[in-house]
Design an enzyme around this catalytic site. Structure first.
Site, PDB file in Angstrom:
ATOM      1  N   LYS A 103       0.865  -1.184   0.000  1.00  0.00           N
ATOM      2  CA  LYS A 103       0.000   0.000   0.000  1.00  0.00           C
ATOM      3  C   LYS A 103       0.895   1.225   0.000  1.00  0.00           C
ATOM      4  O   LYS A 103       2.038   1.177   0.476  1.00  0.00           O
ATOM      5  CB  LYS A 103      -0.861   0.009   1.271  1.00  0.00           C
ATOM      6  CG  LYS A 103      -2.126   0.803   1.119  1.00  0.00           C
ATOM      7  CD  LYS A 103      -3.222  -0.042   0.488  1.00  0.00           C
ATOM      8  CE  LYS A 103      -4.497   0.713   0.257  1.00  0.00           C
ATOM      9  NZ  LYS A 103      -5.603  -0.146  -0.149  1.00  0.00           N
ATOM     10  N   GLY A 214     -20.870   6.459   3.448  1.00  0.00           N
ATOM     11  CA  GLY A 214     -19.921   6.590   2.340  1.00  0.00           C
ATOM     12  C   GLY A 214     -20.662   6.389   1.034  1.00  0.00           C
ATOM     13  O   GLY A 214     -21.375   5.380   0.864  1.00  0.00           O
ATOM     14  N   GLY A 216     -19.098   6.894  -2.160  1.00  0.00           N
ATOM     15  CA  GLY A 216     -18.086   7.033  -3.207  1.00  0.00           C
ATOM     16  C   GLY A 216     -18.128   5.820  -4.116  1.00  0.00           C
ATOM     17  O   GLY A 216     -19.184   5.214  -4.319  1.00  0.00           O
ATOM     18  N   GLY A 219     -19.349   2.735  -1.807  1.00  0.00           N
ATOM     19  CA  GLY A 219     -20.664   2.911  -1.171  1.00  0.00           C
ATOM     20  C   GLY A 219     -21.787   3.079  -2.189  1.00  0.00           C
ATOM     21  O   GLY A 219     -22.851   2.452  -2.071  1.00  0.00           O
TER      22      GLY A 219
HETATM   23  P1  NAD Z   1     -14.129   7.168  -2.357  1.00  0.00           P
HETATM   24  O1  NAD Z   1     -13.130   8.235  -2.115  1.00  0.00           O
HETATM   25  O2  NAD Z   1     -14.650   6.927  -3.726  1.00  0.00           O
HETATM   26  O3  NAD Z   1     -15.419   7.404  -1.412  1.00  0.00           O
HETATM   27  C1  NAD Z   1     -15.321   7.625  -0.042  1.00  0.00           C
HETATM   28  C2  NAD Z   1     -16.700   8.091   0.435  1.00  0.00           C
HETATM   29  O4  NAD Z   1     -16.662   8.228   1.859  1.00  0.00           O
HETATM   30  C3  NAD Z   1     -17.114   9.447  -0.117  1.00  0.00           C
HETATM   31  O5  NAD Z   1     -18.510   9.469  -0.297  1.00  0.00           O
HETATM   32  C4  NAD Z   1     -16.702  10.411   1.003  1.00  0.00           C
HETATM   33  O6  NAD Z   1     -17.420  11.631   1.004  1.00  0.00           O
HETATM   34  C5  NAD Z   1     -17.049   9.571   2.211  1.00  0.00           C
HETATM   35  N1  NAD Z   1     -16.318   9.949   3.407  1.00  0.00           N
HETATM   36  C6  NAD Z   1     -15.015  10.279   3.531  1.00  0.00           C
HETATM   37  N2  NAD Z   1     -14.733  10.559   4.816  1.00  0.00           N
HETATM   38  C7  NAD Z   1     -15.878  10.379   5.505  1.00  0.00           C
HETATM   39  C8  NAD Z   1     -16.240  10.511   6.857  1.00  0.00           C
HETATM   40  N3  NAD Z   1     -15.336  10.882   7.766  1.00  0.00           N
HETATM   41  N4  NAD Z   1     -17.506  10.231   7.226  1.00  0.00           N
HETATM   42  C9  NAD Z   1     -18.411   9.867   6.299  1.00  0.00           C
HETATM   43  N5  NAD Z   1     -18.155   9.721   4.989  1.00  0.00           N
HETATM   44  C10 NAD Z   1     -16.890   9.982   4.613  1.00  0.00           C
HETATM   45  O7  NAD Z   1     -13.476   5.846  -1.725  1.00  0.00           O
HETATM   46  P2  NAD Z   1     -13.890   4.356  -2.017  1.00  0.00           P
HETATM   47  O8  NAD Z   1     -13.016   3.821  -3.073  1.00  0.00           O
HETATM   48  O9  NAD Z   1     -15.364   4.245  -2.118  1.00  0.00           O
HETATM   49  O10 NAD Z   1     -13.398   3.660  -0.655  1.00  0.00           O
HETATM   50  C11 NAD Z   1     -14.204   3.648   0.512  1.00  0.00           C
HETATM   51  C12 NAD Z   1     -13.636   2.644   1.495  1.00  0.00           C
HETATM   52  O11 NAD Z   1     -13.604   1.361   0.891  1.00  0.00           O
HETATM   53  C13 NAD Z   1     -12.201   2.923   1.959  1.00  0.00           C
HETATM   54  O12 NAD Z   1     -12.071   2.483   3.302  1.00  0.00           O
HETATM   55  C14 NAD Z   1     -11.361   2.051   1.045  1.00  0.00           C
HETATM   56  O13 NAD Z   1     -10.112   1.709   1.617  1.00  0.00           O
HETATM   57  C15 NAD Z   1     -12.280   0.837   0.976  1.00  0.00           C
HETATM   58  N6  NAD Z   1     -12.010  -0.008  -0.183  1.00  0.00           N
HETATM   59  C16 NAD Z   1     -12.090   0.504  -1.442  1.00  0.00           C
HETATM   60  C17 NAD Z   1     -11.859  -0.330  -2.527  1.00  0.00           C
HETATM   61  C18 NAD Z   1     -11.998   0.159  -3.940  1.00  0.00           C
HETATM   62  O14 NAD Z   1     -11.903  -0.667  -4.859  1.00  0.00           O
HETATM   63  N7  NAD Z   1     -12.267   1.432  -4.178  1.00  0.00           N
HETATM   64  C19 NAD Z   1     -11.495  -1.663  -2.307  1.00  0.00           C
HETATM   65  C20 NAD Z   1     -11.434  -2.154  -1.016  1.00  0.00           C
HETATM   66  C21 NAD Z   1     -11.696  -1.317   0.048  1.00  0.00           C
END
Ligand code: NAD
Length: 411
Positions: A103, A214, A216, A219
């Site tokens: 990472k 979340g 993003g 979510g």
């Molecule tokens: P992203 O940046 O696309 O979305 C993150 C979302 O969380 C956004 O809606 C943001 O506004 C919201 N957010 C951020 N801080 C916040 C807070 N303090 N309280 C409430 N909402 C908050 O990121 P993502 O890719 O959707 O990743 C989200 C989570 O999933 C992370 O923990 C990431 O490590 C995990 N994850 C992502 C992937 C992937 O393929 N993208 C894979 C495995 C795990």
């Protein structure tokens, strides 16, 4: 503030003890194999100068090259990167992906940079990191990084080495040698695991209310799959706050709102609530899909869900997990639930190496089989050891890593 690396070590130590993993292997896994800690100098558009902190952690590579995301966030801490690299070691092992855990990231708020500054910074990351290619370490995307950053990373790598080498960088768009289905992979994997875990726990998804923190990439994708299935999603949130409607939210409309406004802020057809209130809503399924440590000892006792699916990495602290267990709330852990992205990154690598690109049906079919296999192994191992699904998953993974470490003669 809870330290997410300590949470990761807590799972490591508990699983290691339960499964009787060799103490020398446990010692080896108590810290990363390698930490690259470097600075990226950047001339800003206005001529000023800034220096950015950057990291890459190679946690363990007994099962294959270290692999996974690059996080661009303003509050990045090295312990967060170490924790995520350890999670990746476990996630790859439990999902039968022949890779180790890596990472990286930059301490930066990308929304405060111009496009040119972001491109120069991203290219600076690759120059500073000096990645050695797909047989050693493969940076992918994470929070704050996307198809654009991954395309710049690959281009910078190829400019330096002078050769085309798509598997050197993951999470890139199709046109750069990526795979179809990568943007939805994590959400789709969560969807598959959620359906199976609901069946196991006699939860009828169409009868239950769902809450998601979340909105993003992960979510919003899981929200959409559940909405299309007919589940009632009563609350979602992002960093700008939570939105609640007891009758159920119109997820496609909310996705359009975010496409237009970048945030949920301003969405009218729901009641505003805080992120803290959202987590404590009464529901069948709670899906934290934002950041780590959001369910901790301060609010765990107020969680009112039948089951929690960890879409984010490390959203529940160990203290909180004990409280949830006492209250009979089932947790489907991150290392299994959100492994879809890591699994499809493996398919991206296979396609990049062979130059043979798959269709969506093949990607989804293989993902379904591979992630459900990981879930079932974690679930059955948890039953065997009379423990949580999280520790079941860690035991499955640790046994494989320990075997590889020993075969290599490292301990
Ligand atoms: P992203 O940046 O696309 O979305 C993150 C979302 O969380 C956004 O809606 C943001 O506004 C919201 N957010 C951020 N801080 C916040 C807070 N303090 N309280 C409430 N909402 C908050 O990121 P993502 O890719 O959707 O990743 C989200 C989570 O999933 C992370 O923990 C990431 O490590 C995990 N994850 C992502 C992937 C992937 O393929 N993208 C894979 C495995 C795990």
């Amino acid at each position: 503030m809870d330290n997410v690396f300590n949470s990761a070590l807590d799972s490591l130590n508990k699983a290691g003890k339960l499964a009787g993993i060799d103490p020398n292997v446990m010692d080896l896994l108590s810290r990363p194999k390698r930490i690259i800690d470097f600075s990226i100098p950047l001339k800003m558009d206005d001529g000023s100068f800034r220096l950015f902190e950057a990291y890459r952690v190679h946690y363990n590579d007994a099962l294959g090259p270290t692999r996974d995301g690059t996080r661009f966030v303003p509050n990045l801490h090295i312990d967060e990167v170490k924790a995520l690299a350890l999670f990746m070691t476990i996630k790859h092992a439990v999902s039968d992906v022949p890779a180790g855990g890596g990472k990286g990231g930059i301490k930066v708020d990308p929304s405060k940079l111009s496009d040119w500054e972001l491109e120069r910074l991203t290219r600076g990351f690759i120059r500073g990191l000096k990645p050695k290619g797909p047989k050693i370490d493969i940076p992918g995307a994470d929070i704050g990084t996307d198809y654009r950053t991954q395309s710049w990373m690959l281009d910078e790598y190829e400019q330096i080495t002078g050769e085309h080498n798509p598997p050197a960088i993951n999470d890139k768009p199709n046109i750069m040698g990526g795979t179809v289905g990568s943007a939805e992979a994590t959400g789709l994997g969560i969807f598959y695991v959620t359906q199976e875990a609901c069946k196991d726990n006699n939860i009828d998804l169409k009868e239950e209310e769902v809450v998601i923190q979340g909105f993003g990439q992960v979510g919003a994708t899981i929200a959409r799959y559940l909405y299309d299935l007919g589940a009632k999603i009563i609350a979602v949130s992002d960093i700008s706050g939570g939105f609640y409607n007891k009758k159920g939210l119109d997820i496609p409309e909310m996705q359009k709102h975010v496409e237009k406004n970048q945030k949920l802020e301003g969405y009218k057809k729901a009641e505003s609530i805080s992120n803290e209130e959202l987590l404590e809503l009464e529901c069948g399924l709670l899906i934290p899909a934002a950041v780590q440590n959001v369910i901790n000892k301060d609010n765990a006792g107020n969680i009112n869900a039948k089951m929690i699916i960890e879409a984010a990495n490390g959203p529940i602290t160990p203290d909180a997990e004990n409280i949830l267990k006492e209250n009979g709330i089932k947790v489907i852990p991150d290392v299994v639930a959100n492994a879809g992205g890591a699994i499809v990154c493996h398919y991206e690598r296979i396609q990049g190496i062979t130059d043979d690109y798959w269709d969506l049906e093949k990607v989804e079919k293989r993902l379904n089989k591979q992630i459900l296999n990981a879930y079932v192994n974690a679930r059955d191992t948890a039953e065997e050891f009379d423990t949580t699904t999280r520790l079941g998953a860690w035991i499955v993974a640790l046994r494989k890593v320990a075997q590889a470490v020993k075969m290599r003669g490292w301990v």
